[in-house]
Enzyme design. Structure first.
Site, mmCIF file in Angstrom:
data_model
loop_
_atom_site.group_PDB
_atom_site.id
_atom_site.type_symbol
_atom_site.label_atom_id
_atom_site.label_comp_id
_atom_site.label_asym_id
_atom_site.label_seq_id
_atom_site.Cartn_x
_atom_site.Cartn_y
_atom_site.Cartn_z
ATOM 1 N N CYS A 9 42.075 44.877 39.708
ATOM 2 C CA CYS A 9 41.962 44.845 38.241
ATOM 3 C C CYS A 9 41.166 46.083 37.822
ATOM 4 C CB CYS A 9 41.331 43.541 37.756
ATOM 5 S SG CYS A 9 39.647 43.239 38.351
ATOM 6 N N ASN A 12 36.859 44.858 38.835
ATOM 7 C CA ASN A 12 36.638 44.088 40.082
ATOM 8 C C ASN A 12 35.452 43.128 39.961
ATOM 9 O OD1 ASN A 12 35.891 44.717 43.615
ATOM 10 N ND2 ASN A 12 37.254 43.209 42.741
ATOM 11 N N CYS A 14 35.914 40.394 37.250
ATOM 12 C CA CYS A 14 36.437 39.192 36.576
ATOM 13 C C CYS A 14 37.711 38.666 37.230
ATOM 14 C CB CYS A 14 36.717 39.485 35.102
ATOM 15 S SG CYS A 14 35.258 39.940 34.148
ATOM 16 N N ARG A 15 38.831 39.380 37.075
ATOM 17 C CA ARG A 15 40.130 38.848 37.500
ATOM 18 C C ARG A 15 40.401 38.966 38.993
ATOM 19 N NH1 ARG A 15 43.398 42.442 33.393
ATOM 20 N NH2 ARG A 15 41.590 43.726 33.904
ATOM 21 N N ASP A 125 42.848 40.606 30.299
ATOM 22 C CA ASP A 125 41.449 40.922 30.602
ATOM 23 C C ASP A 125 40.539 39.952 29.835
ATOM 24 O OD1 ASP A 125 38.930 41.994 30.766
ATOM 25 O OD2 ASP A 125 39.552 44.045 30.313
HETATM 26 P P1 4NP Z 1 38.145 42.856 35.257
HETATM 27 O O1 4NP Z 1 37.421 42.730 33.835
HETATM 28 O O2 4NP Z 1 38.970 44.113 35.203
HETATM 29 O O3 4NP Z 1 38.999 41.626 35.303
HETATM 30 O O4 4NP Z 1 37.063 42.886 36.293
HETATM 31 C C1 4NP Z 1 36.653 43.756 33.271
HETATM 32 C C2 4NP Z 1 35.365 43.966 33.690
HETATM 33 C C3 4NP Z 1 34.611 44.955 33.098
HETATM 34 C C4 4NP Z 1 35.142 45.721 32.095
HETATM 35 C C5 4NP Z 1 36.438 45.512 31.668
HETATM 36 C C6 4NP Z 1 37.198 44.534 32.267
HETATM 37 N N1 4NP Z 1 34.357 46.711 31.466
HETATM 38 O O5 4NP Z 1 34.827 47.329 30.499
HETATM 39 O O6 4NP Z 1 33.223 46.976 31.904
#
Ligand code: 4NP
Length: 152
Positions: A9, A12, A14-15, A125
């Site tokens: 993702c 790294n 959340c998803r 997201d």
């Molecule tokens: P992920 O979610 O891609 O599912 O881990 C996010 C985590 C952090 C951010 C965006 C999406 N961020 O902008 O910091």
């Protein structure tokens, strides 16, 4: 190359940690051995961090512990170390395609391509939303990785 799966993702945190945790769970339930499973982000902002507390919570509610995970960024080696790389959304997939080195052997796909009828869809997201979004992510990644475990 032995079977190996990387979930990707943006951050790294959340998803993809949830996808990794769900697939570890389903692979263990299916008795699959000899599998390398990991997750990574296309971005660098959260390197070394634990999964988001909201991801930790939804995983725990579903009997999965993801607290040993630490965020890392996708590297060029990943394209030969892993046989399969699953992106959570179209941006992640486009970023992976753009950074794939010559000689990359990993198969790239969207995670939701694994679910019949949901090909081409993204796992949204959840970072800027509430806990509900994380429950939706869990539902998506759990369904997709259960199908992956059956296919392997
Ligand atoms: P992920 O979610 O891609 O599912 O881990 C996010 C985590 C952090 C951010 C965006 C999406 N961020 O902008 O910091």
């Amino acid at each position: 190359m032995s079977r190996s799966v990387l979930f990707v993702c943006l951050g790294n945190i959340c998803r993809s940690p949830l996808a990794e945790g769900a697939f570890r769970h389903h692979a263990a339930m299916a008795g699959l051995g000899d599998l390398q499973i990991d997750s990574a982000g296309t971005g660098h902002w959260h390197i070394g961090k634990l999964p988001d507390p909201r991801s930790q919570a939804i995983a725990e509610q579903n009997g999965v512990d993801i607290t040993a995970q630490r965020a890392r960024q996708v590297s060029q080696d990943d394209f030969t170390r892993f046989s399969h790389i699953f992106a959570m959304d179209m941006d992640n997939l486009a970023d992976l395609q753009a950074m794939a080195p010559i000689g990359a052997s990993a198969q790239l796909a969207l995670l939701l391509d694994l679910i019949p009828g949901r090909e081409g869809e993204s796992v949204p997201d959840p970072y800027y939303g509430g806990q509900d979004g994380f429950a939706d992510v869990w539902s998506d990644v759990s369904e997709a990785t259960a199908l992956l475990a059956k296919r392997f």
